[in-house]
Design a protein around this motif. Structure first.
Motif, PDB file in Angstrom:
ATOM      1  N   MET A   1      54.898  82.422  72.061  1.00  0.00           N
ATOM      2  CA  MET A   1      55.472  81.139  72.403  1.00  0.00           C
ATOM      3  C   MET A   1      56.194  81.190  73.752  1.00  0.00           C
ATOM      4  N   GLN A   2      56.431  82.384  74.260  1.00  0.00           N
ATOM      5  CA  GLN A   2      57.097  82.475  75.559  1.00  0.00           C
ATOM      6  C   GLN A   2      56.167  82.063  76.696  1.00  0.00           C
ATOM      7  N   THR A   3      54.865  82.243  76.515  1.00  0.00           N
ATOM      8  CA  THR A   3      53.927  81.917  77.589  1.00  0.00           C
ATOM      9  C   THR A   3      53.055  80.703  77.282  1.00  0.00           C
ATOM     10  N   HIS A   4      53.022  80.232  76.038  1.00  0.00           N
ATOM     11  CA  HIS A   4      52.158  79.113  75.659  1.00  0.00           C
ATOM     12  C   HIS A   4      52.925  78.112  74.816  1.00  0.00           C
ATOM     13  N   ALA A   5      52.664  76.835  75.064  1.00  0.00           N
ATOM     14  CA  ALA A   5      53.377  75.773  74.350  1.00  0.00           C
ATOM     15  C   ALA A   5      52.809  75.508  72.958  1.00  0.00           C
ATOM     16  N   ILE A   6      51.483  75.731  72.794  1.00  0.00           N
ATOM     17  CA  ILE A   6      50.829  75.468  71.507  1.00  0.00           C
ATOM     18  C   ILE A   6      49.922  76.652  71.184  1.00  0.00           C
ATOM     19  N   VAL A   7      50.129  77.247  70.019  1.00  0.00           N
ATOM     20  CA  VAL A   7      49.352  78.411  69.599  1.00  0.00           C
ATOM     21  C   VAL A   7      48.787  78.156  68.212  1.00  0.00           C
ATOM     22  N   GLY A   8      47.490  78.411  68.059  1.00  0.00           N
ATOM     23  CA  GLY A   8      46.848  78.395  66.747  1.00  0.00           C
ATOM     24  C   GLY A   8      46.443  79.806  66.397  1.00  0.00           C
ATOM     25  N   GLY A   9      46.599  80.164  65.140  1.00  0.00           N
ATOM     26  CA  GLY A   9      46.279  81.522  64.722  1.00  0.00           C
ATOM     27  C   GLY A   9      45.150  81.575  63.717  1.00  0.00           C
ATOM     28  N   ARG A  10      44.957  82.738  63.154  1.00  0.00           N
ATOM     29  CA  ARG A  10      43.878  82.986  62.201  1.00  0.00           C
ATOM     30  C   ARG A  10      44.352  82.686  60.788  1.00  0.00           C
ATOM     31  N   VAL A  11      43.449  82.102  59.981  1.00  0.00           N
ATOM     32  CA  VAL A  11      43.733  81.842  58.579  1.00  0.00           C
ATOM     33  C   VAL A  11      42.716  82.623  57.744  1.00  0.00           C
ATOM     34  N   VAL A  12      43.217  83.410  56.829  1.00  0.00           N
ATOM     35  CA  VAL A  12      42.369  84.216  55.953  1.00  0.00           C
ATOM     36  C   VAL A  12      42.398  83.595  54.562  1.00  0.00           C
ATOM     37  N   THR A  13      41.219  83.300  54.014  1.00  0.00           N
ATOM     38  CA  THR A  13      41.181  82.736  52.663  1.00  0.00           C
ATOM     39  C   THR A  13      41.385  83.834  51.634  1.00  0.00           C
ATOM     40  N   GLU A  14      42.014  83.462  50.532  1.00  0.00           N
ATOM     41  CA  GLU A  14      42.311  84.403  49.462  1.00  0.00           C
ATOM     42  C   GLU A  14      41.662  83.924  48.173  1.00  0.00           C
ATOM     43  N   SER A  15      40.908  84.792  47.533  1.00  0.00           N
ATOM     44  CA  SER A  15      40.277  84.483  46.251  1.00  0.00           C
ATOM     45  C   SER A  15      41.289  84.687  45.123  1.00  0.00           C
ATOM     46  N   GLU A  16      41.073  83.971  44.041  1.00  0.00           N
ATOM     47  CA  GLU A  16      41.955  84.119  42.885  1.00  0.00           C
ATOM     48  C   GLU A  16      41.911  85.549  42.352  1.00  0.00           C
ATOM     49  N   ILE A  17      40.702  86.108  42.298  1.00  0.00           N
ATOM     50  CA  ILE A  17      40.529  87.500  41.902  1.00  0.00           C
ATOM     51  C   ILE A  17      40.038  88.258  43.136  1.00  0.00           C
ATOM     52  N   PRO A  18      40.915  89.024  43.798  1.00  0.00           N
ATOM     53  CA  PRO A  18      40.508  89.721  45.022  1.00  0.00           C
ATOM     54  C   PRO A  18      39.254  90.569  44.819  1.00  0.00           C
ATOM     55  N   GLY A  19      38.310  90.422  45.764  1.00  0.00           N
ATOM     56  CA  GLY A  19      37.076  91.192  45.706  1.00  0.00           C
ATOM     57  C   GLY A  19      36.014  90.600  44.801  1.00  0.00           C
ATOM     58  N   CYS A  20      36.331  89.519  44.112  1.00  0.00           N
ATOM     59  CA  CYS A  20      35.372  88.903  43.188  1.00  0.00           C
ATOM     60  C   CYS A  20      35.435  87.374  43.334  1.00  0.00           C
ATOM     61  N   PRO A  21      34.983  86.860  44.480  1.00  0.00           N
ATOM     62  CA  PRO A  21      35.112  85.423  44.708  1.00  0.00           C
ATOM     63  C   PRO A  21      34.136  84.602  43.870  1.00  0.00           C
ATOM     64  N   SER A  22      34.579  83.403  43.500  1.00  0.00           N
ATOM     65  CA  SER A  22      33.655  82.444  42.895  1.00  0.00           C
ATOM     66  C   SER A  22      32.692  82.001  43.999  1.00  0.00           C
ATOM     67  N   PRO A  23      31.588  81.337  43.659  1.00  0.00           N
ATOM     68  CA  PRO A  23      30.683  80.862  44.712  1.00  0.00           C
ATOM     69  C   PRO A  23      31.385  79.984  45.750  1.00  0.00           C
ATOM     70  N   VAL A  24      32.274  79.102  45.310  1.00  0.00           N
ATOM     71  CA  VAL A  24      32.994  78.242  46.254  1.00  0.00           C
ATOM     72  C   VAL A  24      33.951  79.078  47.102  1.00  0.00           C
ATOM     73  N   GLU A  25      34.644  80.030  46.509  1.00  0.00           N
ATOM     74  CA  GLU A  25      35.533  80.902  47.275  1.00  0.00           C
ATOM     75  C   GLU A  25      34.739  81.710  48.309  1.00  0.00           C
ATOM     76  N   ALA A  26      33.542  82.144  47.943  1.00  0.00           N
ATOM     77  CA  ALA A  26      32.689  82.881  48.885  1.00  0.00           C
ATOM     78  C   ALA A  26      32.304  81.985  50.062  1.00  0.00           C
ATOM     79  N   PHE A  27      31.941  80.751  49.781  1.00  0.00           N
ATOM     80  CA  PHE A  27      31.634  79.782  50.842  1.00  0.00           C
ATOM     81  C   PHE A  27      32.840  79.594  51.754  1.00  0.00           C
ATOM     82  N   GLU A  28      33.999  79.403  51.161  1.00  0.00           N
ATOM     83  CA  GLU A  28      35.228  79.196  51.935  1.00  0.00           C
ATOM     84  C   GLU A  28      35.562  80.417  52.797  1.00  0.00           C
ATOM     85  N   ALA A  29      35.301  81.619  52.295  1.00  0.00           N
ATOM     86  CA  ALA A  29      35.581  82.834  53.069  1.00  0.00           C
ATOM     87  C   ALA A  29      34.818  82.827  54.388  1.00  0.00           C
TER      88      ALA A  29
END
Length: 186
Positions: A1-29
């Motif tokens: 924020m010292q050099t930029h007025a607006i910063v967007g970062g990375r968003v990581v999706t999280e499955s309800e059961i880590p390592g075993c996503p539902s089909p929709v969770e897999a799509f979202e990943a």
């Protein structure tokens, strides 16, 4: 924020059961929260992982309701000559949509908000109609991204995500045209 007025970062999706996503969770990943693409190619950052200096937010103004508020806000910021940068080291987690109903609801909202942003612009309705066909055809290209997705190490998850890709893009095509050909959009 010292050099930029607006910063967007990375968003990581999280499955309800880590390592075993539902089909929709897999799509979202694979497809949800692509802030890098939003910023670099579409000129906006999502509000889910956005940092803005207070004076810049006050200058641009708040979020407007009933439209894609983060797209609208980002475009107003760009119109005032502010620059939005992407920083992949700024990371937040977000639960993935877990089932078809949640995913469908998300795209109904996004379609409605997107339509409200474009419908009154010159040739906006025509552009929307053409875009609906691009959405319908897009899985034939994007399936390659799913099948090579490093976010999904198991083939079964990739195939499940590909099935959801085709289903949701078909649904979006019909939803986009429903919005276009009905009078009420709210």
């Amino acid at each position: 924020m010292q050099t930029h007025a607006i910063v967007g970062g990375r968003v990581v999706t999280e499955s309800e059961i880590p390592g075993c996503p539902s089909p929709v969770e897999a799509f979202e990943a694979v497809f949800a929260f692509r802030f890098d693409k939003y910023i670099r190619k579409k000129g906006f950052t999502g509000s889910g992982n956005m940092a803005v200096r207070k004076n810049v937010f006050e200058d641009v103004g708040g979020f407007r309701r009933a439209v894609s508020e983060d797209v609208d806000w980002s475009h107003r910021a760009l119109a005032k000559n502010y620059k939005i940068i992407y920083d992949p080291s700024v990371i937040v987690g977000h639960p993935a949509r877990r089932n078809w109903q949640e995913l469908r609801k998300k795209f109904e909202r996004l379609s409605r908000e997107g339509y409200l942003l474009i419908k009154d612009k010159p040739r906006g309705r025509l552009k929307w109609f053409i875009r609906s066909f691009a959405v319908l055809l897009s899985p034939f290209i994007h399936v390659l991204r799913v099948l090579a997705a490093p976010e999904l190490p198991r083939l079964a998850d990739r195939l499940a995500a590909a099935r959801i890709l085709f289903a949701i893009r078909t649904y979006r095509f019909f939803e986009m045209n429903r919005l276009l050909f009905t009078r009420r959009t709210s």
